[in-house]
Design an enzyme around this catalytic site. Structure first.
Site, PDB file in Angstrom:
ATOM      1  N   LYS A  16       0.769  -1.343   0.442  1.00 23.34           N
ATOM      2  CA  LYS A  16       0.119  -0.117   0.300  1.00 23.34           C
ATOM      3  C   LYS A  16       1.416   1.334  -0.363  1.00 23.34           C
ATOM      4  O   LYS A  16       2.578   1.265   0.358  1.00 23.34           O
ATOM      5  CB  LYS A  16      -0.923  -0.323   1.027  1.00 23.34           C
ATOM      6  CG  LYS A  16      -0.348  -0.066   2.459  1.00 23.34           C
ATOM      7  CD  LYS A  16       0.123   1.299   3.121  1.00 23.34           C
ATOM      8  CE  LYS A  16       1.025   1.372   4.530  1.00 23.34           C
ATOM      9  NZ  LYS A  16       1.440   3.083   4.435  1.00 23.34           N
ATOM     10  N   LEU A 104       5.558   0.162   3.544  1.00 25.26           N
ATOM     11  CA  LEU A 104       4.532  -0.321   2.403  1.00 25.26           C
ATOM     12  C   LEU A 104       3.342  -1.138   2.771  1.00 25.26           C
ATOM     13  O   LEU A 104       2.301  -1.651   2.348  1.00 25.26           O
ATOM     14  CB  LEU A 104       4.591  -0.556   1.486  1.00 25.26           C
ATOM     15  CG  LEU A 104       6.419   0.425   0.468  1.00 25.26           C
ATOM     16  CD1 LEU A 104       7.321  -0.757  -0.845  1.00 25.26           C
ATOM     17  CD2 LEU A 104       5.688   0.907  -0.345  1.00 25.26           C
ATOM     18  N   ASP A 141      -3.018  -0.698  10.616  1.00 28.35           N
ATOM     19  CA  ASP A 141      -3.158  -0.930   8.844  1.00 28.35           C
ATOM     20  C   ASP A 141      -3.646  -2.221   8.299  1.00 28.35           C
ATOM     21  O   ASP A 141      -3.697  -2.788   7.368  1.00 28.35           O
ATOM     22  CB  ASP A 141      -1.419  -0.775   8.523  1.00 28.35           C
ATOM     23  CG  ASP A 141      -1.430   0.363   8.024  1.00 28.35           C
ATOM     24  OD1 ASP A 141      -2.163   1.476   8.718  1.00 28.35           O
ATOM     25  OD2 ASP A 141       0.100   0.629   8.214  1.00 28.35           O
TER      26      ASP A 141
END
Length: 287
Positions: A16, A104, A141
Protein backbone atom coordinates in the site's frame (compact mmCIF):
# COMPACT_ATOMS: atom_id res chain seq x y z
CA UNK A 1 -12.09 -20.36 -3.59
CA UNK A 2 -11.00 -23.58 -1.86
CA UNK A 3 -7.69 -25.34 -2.49
CA UNK A 4 -7.39 -29.11 -2.75
CA UNK A 5 -4.95 -30.94 -0.46
CA UNK A 6 -2.51 -31.18 -3.37
CA UNK A 7 -2.90 -27.60 -4.58
CA UNK A 8 -2.27 -24.70 -2.22
CA UNK A 9 -3.95 -21.35 -2.51
CA UNK A 10 -1.57 -18.83 -4.08
CA UNK A 11 -2.56 -15.45 -2.69
CA UNK A 12 -1.23 -11.91 -3.23
CA UNK A 13 -0.40 -9.64 -0.32
CA UNK A 14 -0.22 -6.25 -2.05
CA UNK A 15 1.76 -3.23 -0.92
CA UNK A 16 0.00 0.00 0.00
CA UNK A 17 0.91 3.64 -0.30
CA UNK A 18 -0.25 6.48 1.91
CA UNK A 19 -1.06 8.99 -0.83
CA UNK A 20 -1.40 11.59 1.94
CA UNK A 21 -0.97 11.46 5.72
CA UNK A 22 -2.00 14.14 8.23
CA UNK A 23 -1.51 13.90 11.99
CA UNK A 24 -4.34 15.79 13.65
CA UNK A 25 -3.77 15.02 17.33
CA UNK A 26 -2.43 12.74 20.01
CA UNK A 27 -4.65 10.48 22.07
CA UNK A 28 -4.39 9.87 25.83
CA UNK A 29 -3.10 6.33 25.11
CA UNK A 30 -0.15 7.77 23.19
CA UNK A 31 -1.39 6.84 19.72
CA UNK A 32 -1.89 9.54 17.12
CA UNK A 33 -5.08 10.54 15.33
CA UNK A 34 -4.53 10.37 11.59
CA UNK A 35 -6.21 11.23 8.31
CA UNK A 36 -4.83 9.33 5.36
CA UNK A 37 -5.56 7.97 1.90
CA UNK A 38 -4.66 4.31 1.39
CA UNK A 39 -4.11 2.87 -2.08
CA UNK A 40 -2.90 -0.58 -3.13
CA UNK A 41 -0.16 -1.47 -5.61
CA UNK A 42 0.01 -4.34 -8.08
CA UNK A 43 3.22 -5.46 -6.36
CA UNK A 44 3.76 -7.22 -3.06
CA UNK A 45 4.37 -10.48 -1.24
CA UNK A 46 2.80 -13.86 -2.04
CA UNK A 47 1.47 -16.50 0.36
CA UNK A 48 1.17 -20.18 -0.62
CA UNK A 49 -1.32 -21.75 1.80
CA UNK A 50 -2.10 -25.47 2.06
CA UNK A 51 -4.65 -27.03 4.42
CA UNK A 52 -3.49 -29.44 7.13
CA UNK A 53 -5.76 -31.86 8.96
CA UNK A 54 -3.75 -32.03 12.20
CA UNK A 55 -4.30 -28.44 13.37
CA UNK A 56 -0.65 -27.43 13.13
CA UNK A 57 0.24 -24.06 11.59
CA UNK A 58 3.68 -23.93 10.02
CA UNK A 59 5.32 -20.99 8.27
CA UNK A 60 8.37 -21.04 6.03
CA UNK A 61 10.84 -19.45 5.81
CA UNK A 62 11.55 -17.71 9.11
CA UNK A 63 11.97 -13.95 8.74
CA UNK A 64 15.37 -12.66 9.82
CA UNK A 65 15.08 -10.46 12.88
CA UNK A 66 11.41 -11.35 13.51
CA UNK A 67 10.67 -13.70 16.42
CA UNK A 68 8.04 -16.37 15.78
CA UNK A 69 5.69 -14.91 18.39
CA UNK A 70 5.90 -11.52 16.64
CA UNK A 71 5.35 -12.81 13.10
CA UNK A 72 2.05 -11.33 11.91
CA UNK A 73 1.26 -14.23 9.57
CA UNK A 74 1.48 -16.76 12.38
CA UNK A 75 -0.37 -14.47 14.78
CA UNK A 76 -3.17 -13.98 12.22
CA UNK A 77 -3.48 -17.71 11.55
CA UNK A 78 -3.56 -18.61 15.23
CA UNK A 79 -6.02 -15.83 16.03
CA UNK A 80 -8.45 -17.00 13.34
CA UNK A 81 -8.04 -20.60 14.44
CA UNK A 82 -8.80 -19.71 18.06
CA UNK A 83 -11.71 -17.36 17.32
CA UNK A 84 -13.39 -19.79 14.91
CA UNK A 85 -12.52 -22.90 16.97
CA UNK A 86 -11.33 -24.48 13.75
CA UNK A 87 -9.43 -27.76 14.12
CA UNK A 88 -7.69 -27.51 10.76
CA UNK A 89 -4.16 -26.22 10.29
CA UNK A 90 -2.05 -24.93 7.45
CA UNK A 91 1.35 -24.94 5.80
CA UNK A 92 2.15 -21.37 4.76
CA UNK A 93 5.05 -20.37 2.55
CA UNK A 94 5.77 -16.66 2.33
CA UNK A 95 7.50 -15.13 -0.69
CA UNK A 96 8.76 -11.88 0.79
CA UNK A 97 9.37 -9.04 -1.68
CA UNK A 98 8.45 -5.99 0.37
CA UNK A 99 11.10 -4.57 2.71
CA UNK A 100 10.54 -4.73 6.44
CA UNK A 101 9.82 -1.29 7.89
CA UNK A 102 9.40 0.28 4.48
CA UNK A 103 6.03 1.97 5.06
CA UNK A 104 4.42 -0.28 2.44
CA UNK A 105 2.35 -2.29 4.90
CA UNK A 106 4.04 -5.59 4.08
CA UNK A 107 3.50 -7.32 7.42
CA UNK A 108 -0.05 -5.99 7.72
CA UNK A 109 -0.87 -7.13 4.20
CA UNK A 110 0.60 -10.58 4.88
CA UNK A 111 -1.56 -10.83 8.01
CA UNK A 112 -4.71 -9.81 6.12
CA UNK A 113 -3.97 -12.32 3.36
CA UNK A 114 -3.54 -15.03 5.99
CA UNK A 115 -6.87 -14.12 7.61
CA UNK A 116 -8.85 -14.07 4.36
CA UNK A 117 -7.04 -17.01 2.81
CA UNK A 118 -7.44 -19.29 5.81
CA UNK A 119 -11.06 -18.21 6.26
CA UNK A 120 -11.63 -19.54 2.73
CA UNK A 121 -9.35 -22.58 3.05
CA UNK A 122 -10.91 -23.73 6.31
CA UNK A 123 -14.48 -22.87 5.27
CA UNK A 124 -14.93 -20.62 8.30
CA UNK A 125 -17.04 -18.04 6.47
CA UNK A 126 -16.55 -14.96 8.67
CA UNK A 127 -17.78 -11.61 7.36
CA UNK A 128 -15.36 -8.91 6.27
CA UNK A 129 -16.48 -6.85 9.26
CA UNK A 130 -15.51 -9.65 11.66
CA UNK A 131 -12.22 -10.31 9.86
CA UNK A 132 -11.41 -6.59 9.98
CA UNK A 133 -12.09 -6.62 13.74
CA UNK A 134 -9.63 -9.47 14.15
CA UNK A 135 -7.16 -7.66 11.91
CA UNK A 136 -7.26 -4.54 14.07
CA UNK A 137 -6.05 -6.65 17.00
CA UNK A 138 -2.94 -7.37 14.96
CA UNK A 139 -2.24 -3.83 13.73
CA UNK A 140 -3.86 -0.58 12.66
CA UNK A 141 -3.11 -1.11 8.95
CA UNK A 142 -4.51 -4.65 8.73
CA UNK A 143 -8.21 -3.68 8.31
CA UNK A 144 -7.70 -1.77 5.06
CA UNK A 145 -6.06 -4.85 3.53
CA UNK A 146 -8.90 -7.03 4.83
CA UNK A 147 -11.55 -4.77 3.33
CA UNK A 148 -9.67 -4.57 0.07
CA UNK A 149 -10.59 -1.13 -1.27
CA UNK A 150 -8.71 2.16 -1.47
CA UNK A 151 -9.88 4.16 1.49
CA UNK A 152 -9.90 7.35 3.50
CA UNK A 153 -8.63 6.34 6.94
CA UNK A 154 -9.17 8.09 10.27
CA UNK A 155 -8.50 7.30 13.92
CA UNK A 156 -5.27 5.29 13.92
CA UNK A 157 -6.16 4.37 10.35
CA UNK A 158 -8.86 1.83 11.20
CA UNK A 159 -11.96 3.95 10.46
CA UNK A 160 -12.26 3.46 6.73
CA UNK A 161 -14.40 4.98 3.99
CA UNK A 162 -13.96 3.54 0.47
CA UNK A 163 -12.76 6.05 -2.14
CA UNK A 164 -11.80 6.05 -5.80
CA UNK A 165 -8.35 7.50 -6.47
CA UNK A 166 -6.41 8.07 -9.65
CA UNK A 167 -4.33 5.01 -10.63
CA UNK A 168 -1.02 6.26 -11.99
CA UNK A 169 2.24 4.38 -12.28
CA UNK A 170 4.61 4.70 -9.35
CA UNK A 171 8.29 4.12 -8.80
CA UNK A 172 8.99 3.13 -5.20
CA UNK A 173 12.51 3.56 -3.85
CA UNK A 174 14.03 2.06 -0.70
CA UNK A 175 16.83 4.25 0.73
CA UNK A 176 18.56 1.29 2.36
CA UNK A 177 17.78 2.20 5.96
CA UNK A 178 15.21 0.89 8.45
CA UNK A 179 12.94 3.55 9.95
CA UNK A 180 11.61 3.10 13.49
CA UNK A 181 7.93 4.06 13.62
CA UNK A 182 8.06 4.62 17.42
CA UNK A 183 11.07 6.93 16.94
CA UNK A 184 9.18 8.99 14.36
CA UNK A 185 5.97 9.28 16.38
CA UNK A 186 7.96 10.00 19.54
CA UNK A 187 10.02 12.82 18.01
CA UNK A 188 9.41 16.20 19.63
CA UNK A 189 9.46 18.05 16.32
CA UNK A 190 6.76 15.90 14.69
CA UNK A 191 3.76 17.88 13.42
CA UNK A 192 0.76 16.73 15.50
CA UNK A 193 -1.88 19.41 15.08
CA UNK A 194 -2.73 19.63 11.40
CA UNK A 195 -6.34 20.88 11.16
CA UNK A 196 -8.76 18.06 10.25
CA UNK A 197 -10.24 18.11 6.76
CA UNK A 198 -13.15 16.32 5.10
CA UNK A 199 -12.86 13.52 2.55
CA UNK A 200 -14.37 15.83 -0.05
CA UNK A 201 -11.74 18.48 0.55
CA UNK A 202 -8.92 15.95 0.45
CA UNK A 203 -10.10 14.51 -2.86
CA UNK A 204 -10.92 17.92 -4.34
CA UNK A 205 -7.35 19.10 -3.82
CA UNK A 206 -5.94 16.14 -5.73
CA UNK A 207 -2.50 14.58 -5.60
CA UNK A 208 -0.68 17.85 -6.25
CA UNK A 209 -1.75 19.13 -2.83
CA UNK A 210 -1.19 15.97 -0.78
CA UNK A 211 1.60 15.67 1.78
CA UNK A 212 2.89 13.44 4.57
CA UNK A 213 3.25 15.08 8.00
CA UNK A 214 5.93 12.52 8.95
CA UNK A 215 8.21 13.51 6.10
CA UNK A 216 10.08 16.42 7.73
CA UNK A 217 10.82 14.37 10.86
CA UNK A 218 11.99 11.34 8.88
CA UNK A 219 14.19 13.60 6.74
CA UNK A 220 15.87 14.93 9.89
CA UNK A 221 16.30 11.55 11.57
CA UNK A 222 17.33 9.57 8.48
CA UNK A 223 19.55 11.49 6.01
CA UNK A 224 19.47 8.68 3.38
CA UNK A 225 15.69 9.18 3.13
CA UNK A 226 16.24 12.90 2.62
CA UNK A 227 18.77 12.12 -0.12
CA UNK A 228 16.25 9.97 -2.01
CA UNK A 229 13.48 12.54 -1.60
CA UNK A 230 15.71 15.36 -2.85
CA UNK A 231 16.92 13.38 -5.86
CA UNK A 232 13.54 11.90 -6.76
CA UNK A 233 11.70 15.22 -6.47
CA UNK A 234 13.77 16.63 -9.33
CA UNK A 235 12.35 13.91 -11.61
CA UNK A 236 8.68 13.61 -10.54
CA UNK A 237 6.32 14.45 -7.64
CA UNK A 238 7.71 12.42 -4.72
CA UNK A 239 6.57 11.67 -1.17
CA UNK A 240 7.27 9.44 1.81
CA UNK A 241 4.79 6.62 2.44
CA UNK A 242 3.71 6.02 6.04
CA UNK A 243 6.64 6.64 8.36
CA UNK A 244 8.99 5.34 5.66
CA UNK A 245 11.58 4.37 4.75
CA UNK A 246 10.19 4.00 1.21
CA UNK A 247 9.65 7.01 -1.03
CA UNK A 248 7.40 6.99 -4.10
CA UNK A 249 7.21 9.06 -7.26
CA UNK A 250 4.04 9.45 -9.32
CA UNK A 251 4.50 8.98 -13.08
CA UNK A 252 2.23 9.66 -16.05
CA UNK A 253 2.97 6.38 -17.87
CA UNK A 254 4.70 3.03 -17.56
CA UNK A 255 7.30 4.27 -20.05
CA UNK A 256 8.11 7.17 -17.74
CA UNK A 257 8.41 4.73 -14.84
CA UNK A 258 10.81 2.57 -16.85
CA UNK A 259 12.98 5.57 -17.69
CA UNK A 260 13.13 6.60 -14.05
CA UNK A 261 14.04 3.07 -12.97
CA UNK A 262 16.87 3.09 -15.48
CA UNK A 263 18.20 6.29 -13.87
CA UNK A 264 17.93 4.79 -10.38
CA UNK A 265 19.74 1.53 -11.28
CA UNK A 266 22.84 1.14 -9.14
CA UNK A 267 21.84 3.91 -6.71
CA UNK A 268 19.04 2.32 -4.67
CA UNK A 269 16.64 -0.62 -4.68
CA UNK A 270 13.46 0.32 -6.55
CA UNK A 271 10.44 -1.13 -8.34
CA UNK A 272 7.58 0.12 -10.48
CA UNK A 273 3.90 -0.59 -9.81
CA UNK A 274 0.44 0.54 -10.83
CA UNK A 275 -1.93 2.04 -8.30
CA UNK A 276 -5.07 -0.03 -7.62
CA UNK A 277 -8.37 0.82 -5.98
CA UNK A 278 -9.29 -2.85 -5.43
CA UNK A 279 -6.97 -5.34 -3.78
CA UNK A 280 -5.90 -8.21 -6.06
CA UNK A 281 -6.42 -10.52 -3.08
CA UNK A 282 -10.16 -9.92 -3.29
CA UNK A 283 -10.10 -10.67 -7.02
CA UNK A 284 -8.42 -14.05 -6.36
CA UNK A 285 -10.79 -14.97 -3.53
CA UNK A 286 -13.90 -13.62 -5.26
CA UNK A 287 -14.76 -11.45 -2.25
Amino acid sequence: MIATPAEPLVLPAPAKLNRMLHIIGRRPDGYHELQTLFQFLDHGDTLHVRRRQDGDIRLTPALAGVAEEENLVLRAARLLQAESRCRLGADIHLEKRLPLGGGLGGGSSDAATALLGLDALWGVGLSLDRLAELGLRLGADVPVFVRGHAAWGEGVGERLTPVELDTPWFVVVHPGVAVSTPAVFGAGELTRHTPPITIARALQGGASGWRNDCEATVRALYPPVADVLDWLSTRAPAMLTGTGACVFARLASEADADRLLAEIAGRWQAFKARGLNRSPLHDVLGR
